[in-house]
Design a protein around this motif. Structure first.
Motif, PDB file in Angstrom:
ATOM      1  N   LEU A   1       0.968  -1.103  -0.010  1.00 23.30           N
ATOM      2  CA  LEU A   1       0.088   0.019  -0.001  1.00 23.30           C
ATOM      3  C   LEU A   1       0.828   1.165  -0.025  1.00 23.30           C
ATOM      4  N   PHE A   2       1.805   1.234   0.835  1.00 21.20           N
ATOM      5  CA  PHE A   2       2.726   2.342   0.980  1.00 21.20           C
ATOM      6  C   PHE A   2       3.709   2.850  -0.513  1.00 21.20           C
TER       7      PHE A   2
ATOM      8  N   PRO B   1       3.358   7.712  -4.094  1.00 20.34           N
ATOM      9  CA  PRO B   1       3.146   8.600  -5.051  1.00 20.34           C
ATOM     10  C   PRO B   1       2.234   9.759  -4.766  1.00 20.34           C
ATOM     11  N   ARG B   2       1.574   9.850  -3.626  1.00 24.41           N
ATOM     12  CA  ARG B   2       0.642  10.770  -3.137  1.00 24.41           C
ATOM     13  C   ARG B   2       1.167  11.486  -1.637  1.00 24.41           C
TER      14      ARG B   2
ATOM     15  N   TYR C   1      -3.015  -2.779 -14.852  1.00 24.93           N
ATOM     16  CA  TYR C   1      -2.658  -1.767 -13.893  1.00 24.93           C
ATOM     17  C   TYR C   1      -3.185  -0.635 -14.682  1.00 24.93           C
ATOM     18  N   ALA C   2      -3.188  -0.489 -16.040  1.00 28.37           N
ATOM     19  CA  ALA C   2      -3.407   0.727 -16.756  1.00 28.37           C
ATOM     20  C   ALA C   2      -5.146   0.847 -16.697  1.00 28.37           C
ATOM     21  N   LYS C   3      -5.760  -0.337 -16.695  1.00 23.78           N
ATOM     22  CA  LYS C   3      -7.304  -0.243 -16.794  1.00 23.78           C
ATOM     23  C   LYS C   3      -7.885   0.246 -15.447  1.00 23.78           C
ATOM     24  N   VAL C   4      -6.987  -0.161 -14.221  1.00 25.14           N
ATOM     25  CA  VAL C   4      -7.701   0.187 -12.795  1.00 25.14           C
ATOM     26  C   VAL C   4      -7.374   1.225 -12.093  1.00 25.14           C
ATOM     27  N   PHE C   5      -6.205   1.953 -12.758  1.00 24.97           N
ATOM     28  CA  PHE C   5      -5.484   3.109 -12.084  1.00 24.97           C
ATOM     29  C   PHE C   5      -6.325   4.150 -11.738  1.00 24.97           C
ATOM     30  N   ALA C   6      -6.873   4.764 -12.693  1.00 26.65           N
ATOM     31  CA  ALA C   6      -7.331   5.840 -12.476  1.00 26.65           C
ATOM     32  C   ALA C   6      -8.747   5.754 -11.484  1.00 26.65           C
ATOM     33  N   PRO C   7      -9.513   4.906 -11.749  1.00 30.76           N
ATOM     34  CA  PRO C   7     -10.524   4.550 -11.037  1.00 30.76           C
ATOM     35  C   PRO C   7     -10.242   4.530  -9.289  1.00 30.76           C
ATOM     36  N   SER C   8      -9.150   3.420  -9.466  1.00 33.03           N
ATOM     37  CA  SER C   8      -8.387   3.326  -8.013  1.00 33.03           C
ATOM     38  C   SER C   8      -8.307   4.339  -7.101  1.00 33.03           C
ATOM     39  N   GLU C   9      -7.793   5.446  -7.830  1.00 38.93           N
ATOM     40  CA  GLU C   9      -7.083   6.703  -7.251  1.00 38.93           C
ATOM     41  C   GLU C   9      -8.413   7.297  -6.725  1.00 38.93           C
ATOM     42  N   ILE C  10      -9.519   7.183  -7.154  1.00 38.39           N
ATOM     43  CA  ILE C  10     -10.699   7.698  -6.855  1.00 38.39           C
ATOM     44  C   ILE C  10     -11.024   7.274  -5.387  1.00 38.39           C
ATOM     45  N   HIS C  11     -10.972   6.081  -5.160  1.00 37.66           N
ATOM     46  CA  HIS C  11     -11.402   5.274  -4.027  1.00 37.66           C
ATOM     47  C   HIS C  11      -9.996   5.607  -2.823  1.00 37.66           C
ATOM     48  N   LEU C  12      -8.913   5.896  -3.370  1.00 34.34           N
ATOM     49  CA  LEU C  12      -7.816   6.002  -2.400  1.00 34.34           C
ATOM     50  C   LEU C  12      -8.277   7.430  -2.032  1.00 34.34           C
TER      51      LEU C  12
ATOM     52  N   ALA D   1      -1.037  12.746  -7.106  1.00 31.62           N
ATOM     53  CA  ALA D   1      -0.364  11.836  -7.442  1.00 31.62           C
ATOM     54  C   ALA D   1       0.585  12.519  -8.092  1.00 31.62           C
ATOM     55  N   ASP D   2       2.108  12.282  -7.872  1.00 30.06           N
ATOM     56  CA  ASP D   2       3.225  12.846  -8.626  1.00 30.06           C
ATOM     57  C   ASP D   2       3.079  12.372 -10.194  1.00 30.06           C
TER      58      ASP D   2
END
Length: 310
Positions: free
Chosen positions: A34-35, A41-42, A272-283, A297-298
Motif C-alpha cells: 500500500l505504501f 506517489p501521493r 494496472y492501466a485499466k484500474v489505476f484511474a478509478p482506484s485513485e478515486i477510492h484512495l 499523485a506525482d
C-alpha cells in the motif's frame, strides 16, 4: 458481443478470498505494498485511521494494522507523528531510498541491450553474521550466488553499485569486478549455478493464470467501480512485487524463449492501466494526512510500466 456496464465485484472478491486464506496473514507485507504503490506517489504520508480503512477489505483488522505499522517503524521503514489522538505514518529516509529502488525494479521496463559483460562480487573473509547480511543484500539486488564468496550479475550498473557500496554499510566491504566470460557456454552455466529460474518461471505462470481472468473481465466491461479497482490494483501489485523482486532481471539472451516473466509483466501493465484511474478515486475518498486530503499523485506515476496514460 456488447460490453456490460460495470465490473462485477466477484473479480476482486476471488482475489481477496485467496489473499485471506494465506496463513499467516502477513499484514506488514500488504502495508508495504500500500505504501509503495499507492501512498508514496501521493506524498508518502497517511493517517493510521486511513490505513486501517484501506486494509480492512483484505481481512486486516485494526489490531493487525497497528501492530504491523509499529513493527515497520521499529525496523526503520516508517516514522510516525501524532496530533492529539490522531497519528500519521510516513516513509523514513531509509524507507524512501529502499522504496525508490524497489519502485524502479517493479515498474520500469527491462533494459533491451546487454554488452555480454558481467559484474562479479567477491566477499572477503568476515564474520558469519556480516556475510549473511551482505548475501541478503546482494540477492535482493538480483545477484546470483555462485559460491559462498562469489556473486554475479550480468552487467549490474557499476556506477550505481559504487554509489550504493559507499552508502550501504557492510556492502562497502565487498570487492567488485567487471568481467567478460571466456567460454561461449559460460553464461548459461553461470545462470544455472546462480538462479533457480525453473521455480521462478512456474511462479510467474501461476500469476499469469490467476490474473488472466481478471484481464478478461476488465476487457468485457466499460465501467470500473473505484473500490473494486483499488482492491484489484493492490493485490495485483502485491503478488507481482513478491515475484518480481525475486527476479534477477537477466538479459533476454540468457532466458528461455517465451519467458513467463515477460508475459506476467505485460499482463500486469494491461491490468494496472485499466484500474489505476478509478482506484485513485477510492484512495482519495478514504485516505488523508493529518493536515488534509492526500496531495495529487506525482506525474511520474503515469510512466509506470512504460506509460499507463491514455
Amino acid at each position: 458481443m456488447a460490453k456490460n456496464s460495470s465490473i462485477p465485484a466477484s473479480i476482486s472478491a476471488d482475489l481477496v478470498a485467496a489473499f485471506r486464506r494465506q496463513r499467516p496473514l502477513r499484514g506488514g507485507s500488504l502495508i508495504v505494498t500500500l505504501f509503495g504503490d499507492a501512498i508514496m506517489p501521493r506524498g508518502g504520508a497517511v493517517t493510521l485511521g486511513s490505513l486501517i480503512e484501506l486494509a480492512a477489505p483484505f481481512g486486516l483488522n485494526e489490531r493487525l494494522v497497528r501492530t504491523a505499522t509499529a513493527r515497520l517503524a521499529h525496523n526503520g521503514w516508517l516514522e510516525g507523528r501524532r496530533t492529539g489522538k490522531l497519528s500519521e505514518y510516513h516513509l523514513s529516509k531509509h524507507g524512501r531510498e529502499r522504496f525508490a529502488e524497489a519502485t524502479k525494479r517493479i515498474y520500469s521496463e527491462p533494459d533491451k541491450e546487454w554488452s555480454g559483460r558481467w559484474t562479479l562480487i567477491v566477499v572477503p573473509p568476515m564474520r558469519a553474521a556480516e556475510r549473511r547480511t551482505i548475501r541478503e543484500e546482494l540477492i535482493w539486488r538480483g545477484f546470483g550466488e555462485i559460491s559462498a564468496t562469489v556473486f554475479a550479475h550480468p552487467e549490474f550498473d557499476s556506477r550505481a553499485l559504487r554509489s550504493q557500496r559507499r552508502s550501504a554499510g557492510m556492502l562497502s566491504k565487498v570487492i567488485a569486478f567487471e568481467a567478460t566470460l571466456a567460454e561461449d557456454d559460460a553464461p548459461q552455466r553461470l545462470v544455472q549455478l546462480g538462479w533457480d529460474l525453473e521455480d521462478l518461471g512456474l511462479r510467474y505462470q501461476r500469476f499469469v493464470k490467476r490474473f488472466g481472468r481478471v484481464r478478461t473481465e476488465l476487457e468485457r466491461h466499460r465501467e470500473a467501480e473505484p473500490r473494486e479497482c483499488f482492491l484489484v490494483r493492490t493485490l495485483l501489485i502485491h503478488e507481482y512485487r513478491r515475484l518480481h523482486l525475486r527476479d534477477p532481471l537477466l538479459p533476454a539472451q540468457l532466458l528461455q524463449v517465451n519467458w513467463p516473466g515477460a508475459q506476467a509483466a505485460a499482463m500486469c501493465r494491461d491490468i494496472y492501466a485499466k484500474v489505476f484511474a478509478p482506484s485513485e478515486i477510492h484512495l482519495s475518498r478514504l485516505a488523508a494526512t493529518l493536515t488534509g486530503p492526500l496531495p495529487a499523485a506525482d506525474p511520474s506515476v503515469m510512466l509506470r510500466f512504460g506509460g499507463i496514460g491514455p
